[in-house]
Design a protein around this motif. Structure first.
Motif, PDB file in Angstrom:
ATOM      1  N   UNK A 291      53.713  66.320  17.979  1.00  0.00           N
ATOM      2  CA  UNK A 291      54.963  65.859  18.578  1.00  0.00           C
ATOM      3  C   UNK A 291      54.935  65.456  20.227  1.00  0.00           C
ATOM      4  N   UNK A 292      54.647  64.260  20.552  1.00  0.00           N
ATOM      5  CA  UNK A 292      54.752  63.893  21.758  1.00  0.00           C
ATOM      6  C   UNK A 292      56.129  64.209  22.486  1.00  0.00           C
ATOM      7  N   UNK A 293      56.108  64.311  23.808  1.00  0.00           N
ATOM      8  CA  UNK A 293      57.304  64.635  24.594  1.00  0.00           C
ATOM      9  C   UNK A 293      57.759  63.109  24.920  1.00  0.00           C
ATOM     10  N   UNK A 294      58.885  62.827  24.316  1.00  0.00           N
ATOM     11  CA  UNK A 294      59.474  61.569  24.414  1.00  0.00           C
ATOM     12  C   UNK A 294      61.048  61.709  25.176  1.00  0.00           C
ATOM     13  N   UNK A 304      57.285  50.198  22.172  1.00  0.00           N
ATOM     14  CA  UNK A 304      56.075  49.303  22.262  1.00  0.00           C
ATOM     15  C   UNK A 304      54.961  50.116  22.276  1.00  0.00           C
ATOM     16  N   UNK A 305      55.056  51.410  22.448  1.00  0.00           N
ATOM     17  CA  UNK A 305      54.023  52.563  22.054  1.00  0.00           C
ATOM     18  C   UNK A 305      53.515  52.491  20.722  1.00  0.00           C
ATOM     19  N   UNK A 306      54.713  52.556  19.781  1.00  0.00           N
ATOM     20  CA  UNK A 306      54.415  52.690  18.631  1.00  0.00           C
ATOM     21  C   UNK A 306      53.754  51.464  18.105  1.00  0.00           C
ATOM     22  N   UNK A 307      53.956  50.364  18.676  1.00  0.00           N
ATOM     23  CA  UNK A 307      53.349  48.978  18.087  1.00  0.00           C
ATOM     24  C   UNK A 307      51.768  49.097  18.645  1.00  0.00           C
ATOM     25  N   UNK A 308      51.750  49.631  19.833  1.00  0.00           N
ATOM     26  CA  UNK A 308      50.306  49.607  20.322  1.00  0.00           C
ATOM     27  C   UNK A 308      49.603  50.673  19.437  1.00  0.00           C
ATOM     28  N   UNK A 327      43.501  60.310  19.556  1.00  0.00           N
ATOM     29  CA  UNK A 327      44.695  59.737  20.298  1.00  0.00           C
ATOM     30  C   UNK A 327      45.414  60.814  21.001  1.00  0.00           C
ATOM     31  N   UNK A 328      45.882  60.306  22.188  1.00  0.00           N
ATOM     32  CA  UNK A 328      46.557  61.243  23.311  1.00  0.00           C
ATOM     33  C   UNK A 328      47.896  60.707  23.926  1.00  0.00           C
ATOM     34  N   UNK A 329      48.908  61.224  23.938  1.00  0.00           N
ATOM     35  CA  UNK A 329      50.127  60.748  24.345  1.00  0.00           C
ATOM     36  C   UNK A 329      50.547  61.636  25.527  1.00  0.00           C
ATOM     37  N   UNK A 330      50.320  61.378  26.877  1.00  0.00           N
ATOM     38  CA  UNK A 330      50.669  61.981  27.959  1.00  0.00           C
ATOM     39  C   UNK A 330      51.536  61.537  28.947  1.00  0.00           C
ATOM     40  N   UNK A 331      52.363  61.994  29.728  1.00  0.00           N
ATOM     41  CA  UNK A 331      53.138  61.655  30.853  1.00  0.00           C
ATOM     42  C   UNK A 331      52.302  61.673  32.081  1.00  0.00           C
ATOM     43  N   UNK A 332      52.628  60.760  33.043  1.00  0.00           N
ATOM     44  CA  UNK A 332      51.665  60.552  34.328  1.00  0.00           C
ATOM     45  C   UNK A 332      52.832  59.913  35.311  1.00  0.00           C
ATOM     46  N   UNK A 341      51.566  57.513  28.940  1.00  0.00           N
ATOM     47  CA  UNK A 341      50.369  56.605  28.544  1.00  0.00           C
ATOM     48  C   UNK A 341      49.860  57.052  27.048  1.00  0.00           C
ATOM     49  N   UNK A 342      49.471  56.060  26.179  1.00  0.00           N
ATOM     50  CA  UNK A 342      48.957  56.275  24.971  1.00  0.00           C
ATOM     51  C   UNK A 342      47.592  55.809  24.737  1.00  0.00           C
ATOM     52  N   UNK A 343      46.369  56.686  24.568  1.00  0.00           N
ATOM     53  CA  UNK A 343      45.136  56.608  24.495  1.00  0.00           C
ATOM     54  C   UNK A 343      44.637  56.602  23.280  1.00  0.00           C
ATOM     55  N   UNK A 344      43.973  55.824  22.784  1.00  0.00           N
ATOM     56  CA  UNK A 344      43.307  55.567  21.348  1.00  0.00           C
ATOM     57  C   UNK A 344      41.707  55.465  21.631  1.00  0.00           C
ATOM     58  N   UNK A 345      41.034  56.316  21.397  1.00  0.00           N
ATOM     59  CA  UNK A 345      39.333  56.340  21.562  1.00  0.00           C
ATOM     60  C   UNK A 345      38.572  56.695  20.193  1.00  0.00           C
ATOM     61  N   UNK A 346      37.809  55.721  20.045  1.00  0.00           N
ATOM     62  CA  UNK A 346      36.821  56.190  18.949  1.00  0.00           C
ATOM     63  C   UNK A 346      35.410  55.905  19.081  1.00  0.00           C
ATOM     64  N   UNK A 347      34.710  56.342  18.282  1.00  0.00           N
ATOM     65  CA  UNK A 347      33.174  56.234  18.406  1.00  0.00           C
ATOM     66  C   UNK A 347      32.549  55.199  17.876  1.00  0.00           C
TER      67      UNK A 347
END
Length: 401
Positions: A291-294, A304-308, A327-332, A341-347
């Motif tokens: 549950x991200x902090x929104x 916009x983040x959901x579409x991303x 997948x990471x969702x953080x506040x900066x 910030x939404x980050x999606x990283x794969x190998x």
């Protein structure tokens, strides 16, 4: 979000998984499930069967033994098969059947020998799986006590050796039965919550549409009646009423379009849940926040983040060949104010294209409309997409004069 292909769907229907607490999809799965959870205990029949075929008894005793064993197993299977179905026996009949099993086991042990003491394991299993928890807590030790008493007449040492096993499997089946019952109740509760949520959403939609259109439609009806009455004698006033009707109807159409757009707007929490399902179905190990902090994040930014996230997960599943995705969702906090910030990283190895695809281009444009940014690029091992949107209104830093 669903990425399961038709072949995968057909395969899942052909080979349903046997999970405790989940309703059987068809009759074949139901029988497979029952055989798995009940048939495993039939291993304890090896000693009585070996005793019957060894030739240690007279012909009459052997025939009687086979008949008694067949009756015992029939009662056991009938009790547990029926108990695992949708229409179990009533509690009184369950007690009678378990008592019959105990009596049969006692008679067979006293007449055929200590090799039949293993039948009390089935009595214990029946107590643990078919009786309520409170009743099973004393009937299982009771079955062990009866076995010890009978063992005094046949083989005390064998009875003492079997006692821990009788108690263990009885209480183990009690735990399994309780787990299954709890799982069934949780699934029913979840279905009820989903139904209530759907009903609430329908009611909310009905309320919103009533609030949006009730006044407008009433006004259109009233002005239509006025225009009809004015038309013969006052055409100019009737024309004014028609113009008012057009204006009201156009505004109502705008309101409905805005409402529909709001309903169709994706939510980040639901997209995260869909991403977990999609990645798991594709065989990708997923690390996704629950549950991200929104709090305080504008709906446009969240959308916009959901579409991303949807676009990023689609690329991971279809093109990357990845085995792991994070997948990471953080506040900066930035110079321009707080951002999410939404980050999606794969190998994975990524697609074959050299430039950004249409999906990333459209995603960049969508983020720009929400005052956000998009960064995407390859890593040494994999690919990373990072989307940032404002977490709130831009700070007022003053203006120089």
């Amino acid at each position: 979000m669903s990425v399961m292909t038709d072949d995968q769907s057909n395969e899942s229907r052909r080979e349903p998984r046997i999970l405790p607490g989940r309703p059987a999809l068809n009759q074949r799965e139901l029988w497979r499930r029952k055989l798995l959870w009940i048939g495993v205990w039939l291993v304890f029949l090896s000693s009585p069967v070996h005793d019957l075929v060894s030739g240690n008894h007279t012909t009459g005793a052997t025939v009687a033994g086979w008949l008694g064993l067949a009756l015992f197993v029939a009662v056991y299977l009938a009790l547990l098969f029926r108990n695992m179905g949708d229409a179990p026996f009533v509690s009184t009949l369950v007690g009678v059947l378990i008592g019959s099993m105990a009596v049969l086991a006692t008679v067979l042990v006293l007449t055929m020998g200590s090799a039949w003491l293993g039948l009390y394991c089935y009595v214990s299993v029946a107590c643990g799986s078919a009786l309520p928890m409170r009743t099973a807590l004393w009937t299982i030790p009771g079955a062990g006590a009866v076995m010890l008493l009978v063992g005094l007449r046949s083989d005390e040492e064998e009875a003492l050796n079997l006692l821990p096993l009788v108690l263990l499997i009885g209480f183990a089946m009690t735990g399994v039965s309780q787990l299954v019952r709890t799982t069934v109740e949780l699934r029913k509760a979840r279905a009820t919550v989903a139904q209530l949520a759907a009903n609430e959403e329908r009611l909310r939609l009905a309320r919103d549409l009533h609030d949006l259109l009730g006044h407008s439609l009433s006004l259109i009806t009233l002005k239509s009646e006025l225009a009809g009455r004015m038309l013969p004698d006052h055409p100019d006033k009737a024309a004014q009423q028609v113009a008012d009707i057009e204006q009201v109807s156009r505004q109502a159409l705008v309101d409905v379009r805005e409402a529909v757009t709001g309903y169709r707007r994706p939510r980040l929490a639901s997209e995260l849940a869909g991403a977990q399902v999609a990645l798991t179905a594709a065989g990708v190990v997923a690390a996704i926040p629950a549950e991200p902090d929104l709090e305080g994040v504008p709906e446009e930014s969240e959308s916009a983040l959901a579409w991303a996230l949807r676009e990023a997960i689609t690329n991971v599943v279809r093109h990357s060949g990845a085995t792991r995705c994070t997948v990471d969702v953080v506040r900066r906090q930035t110079l321009d104010g707080p951002v999410v910030e939404l980050s999606v990283e794969d190998d994975g190895s990524g697609g074959s294209g050299k430039g950004p695809g249409n999906g990333l281009t459209g995603l960049t444009e969508r983020l720009e409309k929400a005052s956000g940014t998009l960064d995407a690029g390859r890593l040494k091992k994999g690919f990373r997409l990072t989307a940032r949107v404002p977490a709130g209104p831009a700070p007022d830093i003053g203006s120089g004069s």
